[in-house]
Design an enzyme around this catalytic site. Structure first.
Site, PDB file in Angstrom:
ATOM      1  N   ASN A 178      -5.597 -12.108  13.467  1.00  0.00           N
ATOM      2  CA  ASN A 178      -4.578 -13.003  12.768  1.00  0.00           C
ATOM      3  C   ASN A 178      -2.958 -12.481  13.103  1.00  0.00           C
ATOM      4  O   ASN A 178      -2.025 -13.018  13.432  1.00  0.00           O
ATOM      5  CB  ASN A 178      -4.675 -13.370  11.417  1.00  0.00           C
ATOM      6  CG  ASN A 178      -5.847 -14.311  11.017  1.00  0.00           C
ATOM      7  OD1 ASN A 178      -6.001 -15.186  11.827  1.00  0.00           O
ATOM      8  ND2 ASN A 178      -6.353 -14.175   9.826  1.00  0.00           N
ATOM      9  N   THR A 191      -2.889  11.798   5.050  1.00  0.00           N
ATOM     10  CA  THR A 191      -1.587  11.635   4.578  1.00  0.00           C
ATOM     11  C   THR A 191      -1.422  11.659   2.972  1.00  0.00           C
ATOM     12  O   THR A 191      -2.238  11.028   2.477  1.00  0.00           O
ATOM     13  CB  THR A 191      -0.726  10.551   5.221  1.00  0.00           C
ATOM     14  OG1 THR A 191      -1.343  10.195   6.567  1.00  0.00           O
ATOM     15  CG2 THR A 191       0.469  10.253   4.890  1.00  0.00           C
ATOM     16  N   GLY A 219       0.897  -1.142  -0.221  1.00  0.00           N
ATOM     17  CA  GLY A 219       0.076   0.029   0.080  1.00  0.00           C
ATOM     18  C   GLY A 219       1.058   1.216  -0.021  1.00  0.00           C
ATOM     19  O   GLY A 219       2.126   1.114  -0.148  1.00  0.00           O
ATOM     20  N   PHE A 220       0.384   2.436  -0.104  1.00  0.00           N
ATOM     21  CA  PHE A 220       0.881   3.649  -0.098  1.00  0.00           C
ATOM     22  C   PHE A 220       1.713   3.994   1.145  1.00  0.00           C
ATOM     23  O   PHE A 220       3.026   3.952   1.034  1.00  0.00           O
ATOM     24  CB  PHE A 220      -0.051   4.771  -0.175  1.00  0.00           C
ATOM     25  CG  PHE A 220       0.270   6.054   0.193  1.00  0.00           C
ATOM     26  CD1 PHE A 220       1.099   6.652  -0.198  1.00  0.00           C
ATOM     27  CD2 PHE A 220      -0.426   6.886   0.934  1.00  0.00           C
ATOM     28  CE1 PHE A 220       1.569   8.032   0.341  1.00  0.00           C
ATOM     29  CE2 PHE A 220      -0.239   8.359   1.572  1.00  0.00           C
ATOM     30  CZ  PHE A 220       1.070   8.735   1.118  1.00  0.00           C
ATOM     31  N   VAL A 221       1.322   3.806   2.345  1.00  0.00           N
ATOM     32  CA  VAL A 221       1.956   3.891   3.733  1.00  0.00           C
ATOM     33  C   VAL A 221       2.883   2.851   3.772  1.00  0.00           C
ATOM     34  O   VAL A 221       4.008   2.847   4.147  1.00  0.00           O
ATOM     35  CB  VAL A 221       1.019   4.098   4.737  1.00  0.00           C
ATOM     36  CG1 VAL A 221       1.974   4.161   6.106  1.00  0.00           C
ATOM     37  CG2 VAL A 221       0.263   5.311   4.656  1.00  0.00           C
ATOM     38  N   SER A 224      -5.402  -2.771   4.666  1.00  0.00           N
ATOM     39  CA  SER A 224      -6.928  -2.435   4.726  1.00  0.00           C
ATOM     40  C   SER A 224      -7.300  -1.592   3.283  1.00  0.00           C
ATOM     41  O   SER A 224      -6.292  -0.640   3.350  1.00  0.00           O
ATOM     42  CB  SER A 224      -7.520  -1.771   5.839  1.00  0.00           C
ATOM     43  OG  SER A 224      -8.694  -1.283   5.462  1.00  0.00           O
ATOM     44  N   GLY A 260      -3.436  -2.759  -2.508  1.00  0.00           N
ATOM     45  CA  GLY A 260      -1.841  -2.412  -2.650  1.00  0.00           C
ATOM     46  C   GLY A 260      -1.547  -2.696  -3.983  1.00  0.00           C
ATOM     47  O   GLY A 260      -2.506  -3.252  -4.934  1.00  0.00           O
ATOM     48  N   TYR A 308     -15.580   0.586   7.035  1.00  0.00           N
ATOM     49  CA  TYR A 308     -14.376   1.088   7.378  1.00  0.00           C
ATOM     50  C   TYR A 308     -14.323   1.583   8.855  1.00  0.00           C
ATOM     51  O   TYR A 308     -13.467   1.202   9.639  1.00  0.00           O
ATOM     52  CB  TYR A 308     -13.866   2.223   6.268  1.00  0.00           C
ATOM     53  CG  TYR A 308     -12.553   2.482   6.550  1.00  0.00           C
ATOM     54  CD1 TYR A 308     -11.478   1.531   6.312  1.00  0.00           C
ATOM     55  CD2 TYR A 308     -12.023   3.801   6.922  1.00  0.00           C
ATOM     56  CE1 TYR A 308     -10.049   1.883   6.596  1.00  0.00           C
ATOM     57  CE2 TYR A 308     -10.643   4.091   7.104  1.00  0.00           C
ATOM     58  CZ  TYR A 308      -9.572   3.211   6.716  1.00  0.00           C
ATOM     59  OH  TYR A 308      -8.459   3.670   7.029  1.00  0.00           O
TER      60      TYR A 308
END
Lengths: 325, 325
Positions: A108, A184, A13-15, A84, A39, A154
């Site tokens: 998990n 962000t 993903g981005f972060v 997520s 992602g 979400y």
């Protein structure tokens, strides 16, 4: 920190991609996990040849295949759960998957941390504050969230993720940390994430007018992604104590109007472009502004990249992407 | 309703046992599911010889064994998800199990309803309102819940359960119904559930003084369990329409002081007993009072059993339990 073994869900993903970059630069080993539901494979490819990067393609909601070759018998020091869908267009396309990665996925990851005696860090979100009635939002604010609205897949998934994280800490003694990430931006955002910065940059690079909804005087707070990464690394570096387990806001409290974003982006790309105004949509994103007192005190952290510097790097990265495409 | 096939999770719980009793009396077939984590085997035994009652001992968080003999190839008309520890002593003893039955358990029940084309009904709770800042609480109130406090294993699990129920309705078209149950009392409450009615009745039957915390002027609203069952049956009987999917409060808005409860219970059991006062505990249960306008309009429902009548039946039932023990 001495070199650590870090498992990171949502690594593509981005972060996640910026965390991976930082961890590898700091000498750590990273096992990335992603199912590419939101992602991007290109973010895995960035590190594919790095000797300390390993990758498992898996849906963490279904389980983390801890017997995968990537583990190679090593003990994990950290498990970071960042997987997520995170932008409204993505989580509303996959509402049930989004709910599952908040519940089964978080559990998990917690089980894995518990088994390894690793420190667990949850990427929570300012969305747990919902449509806040308190500004700015401190961590002690309980939020104002519709439990069954369109965004609940979400918001409630992340609130549940916090609750189960605390349950594992209290019930099983897992060393858990929780960050609440505010808006962000930066390189490697998905061009289709529907967020205001992405939309404006993509419009300007395409040579079209920049769309501002309403009069553009509504404000937003955006942190540049490397500031966020710095806060996460600081929190990971703290030894366990009662104070480290509570949620920590990570965001930039500086507010800019949407019109200011559009003007800076236009200036960076093509000053002659037109800015057009359209009516505010019914579900205009909710305004939030972090109270970062706790991050300042606990981590000695504050965001350092100003809007113009951050947008310059973001625009440059998007320009290269567009050129390559 | 014509005879229906009803699967009921949490059938051995307090409310589950009363639902089972009513459904069987109305000519329906009931497949009960319970793992006895807080349900009681005696509540299964009550119906064990009834030709239309079948039982599966299973943890619905792990999956509902839909190939069990109890199904016998039948198609379900209703799936009702009532399984969960529901009193603070129980859910705080099993915080992770409580979170799981709200997430995985609800999802497994939704999947079953989806596969059978059955109507799904979620037992949600007034706890989704948390420590409310609005009195009484209408369904449109978003609540005031600490996402990571000691009660969050229950509150957030139920909010998540609502969110995923709506996601299955919106995304998969499942006909879903949601009730929010307020304080309920009656026969077959667990003697150790820690609730005020149970505590007072058990104290009085043991011949001891009745403990009232503080001055006893704090109020509570309690509905008698058969009133709740009547509301559930009414909601199940409605044909699908946009209006039936939203949450429906089911509770009794009549308020009584704790002292009044103690006085009525004392009078019913042994008028000579002493009432003693002790300091209010730090986490005194939060006060809530339902706004039942929606249930009145949608269901033509209102609670009908007054406090004295309900307590008389409850005391009688507890007296027999104590005699049998």
């Amino acid at each position: 920190m001495a070199p650590k073994n870090i498992l990171l869900t949502g690594s593509a993903g981005f972060v996640g991609s910026h965390l991976t970059e930082r961890f590898l630069a700091d000498g750590h080993t990273v096992i990335g996990v992603d199912n590419y539901i939101s992602g991007q494979p290109a973010n895995t490819a960035l590190f594919a040849n790095h000797p300390n990067f390993k990758f498992i393609q898996a849906d963490v909601s279904e389980g983390i295949p801890y017997k995968a070759a990537a583990f190679d018998g090593q003990t994990l020091d950290f498990v970071l759960h960042f997987a997520s869908p995170a932008s409204p267009p993505h989580y509303q396309q996959f509402p049930i998957k989004t709910l599952m990665v908040g519940a089964q996925g978080t559990q998990n990851a917690l089980e894995l941390a518990h088994a390894h005696g690793a420190t667990f860090l949850l990427a929570s979100t300012s969305e747990v504050y919902g449509d806040p009635q308190v500004h700015p939002q401190p961590e002690s604010y309980w939020g104002h969230v519709n439990p069954n609205g369109l965004r609940s897949c979400y918001d409630e998934a992340k609130r549940y993720a916090e609750a189960i994280t605390f349950a594992y800490h209290r019930h099983h003694g897992v060393d858990t940390r929780v960050i609440r990430i505010f808006n962000t931006y930066g390189p490697r955002m998905r061009p289709d994430d529907g967020r205001v910065v992405t939309n404006l940059v993509m419009q300007a690079l395409a040579g079209g007018p920049l769309t501002v909804y309403g009069d553009g005087q509504q404000t937003r707070s955006f942190q540049y992604v490397t500031d966020l990464v710095g806060g996460i690394v600081a929190l990971m570096g703290l030894p366990e104590s009662e104070a480290v387990h509570g949620p920590v806001n990570l965001g930039n409290p500086d507010e800019y109007t949407i019109l200011e974003f559009a003007q800076v982006i236009r200036e960076l790309i093509e000053p002659g472009l037109e800015i057009i105004h359209e009516p505010l949509p019914a579900d205009d994103p909710r305004q939030r502004k972090p109270d970062i007192s706790r991050a300042r005190e606990l981590l000695g952290w504050a965001p350092g990249v100003d809007l113009r510097a951050g947008l310059t790097r973001t625009v440059e990265s998007f320009r290269q992407q567009v050129l390559q495409a």
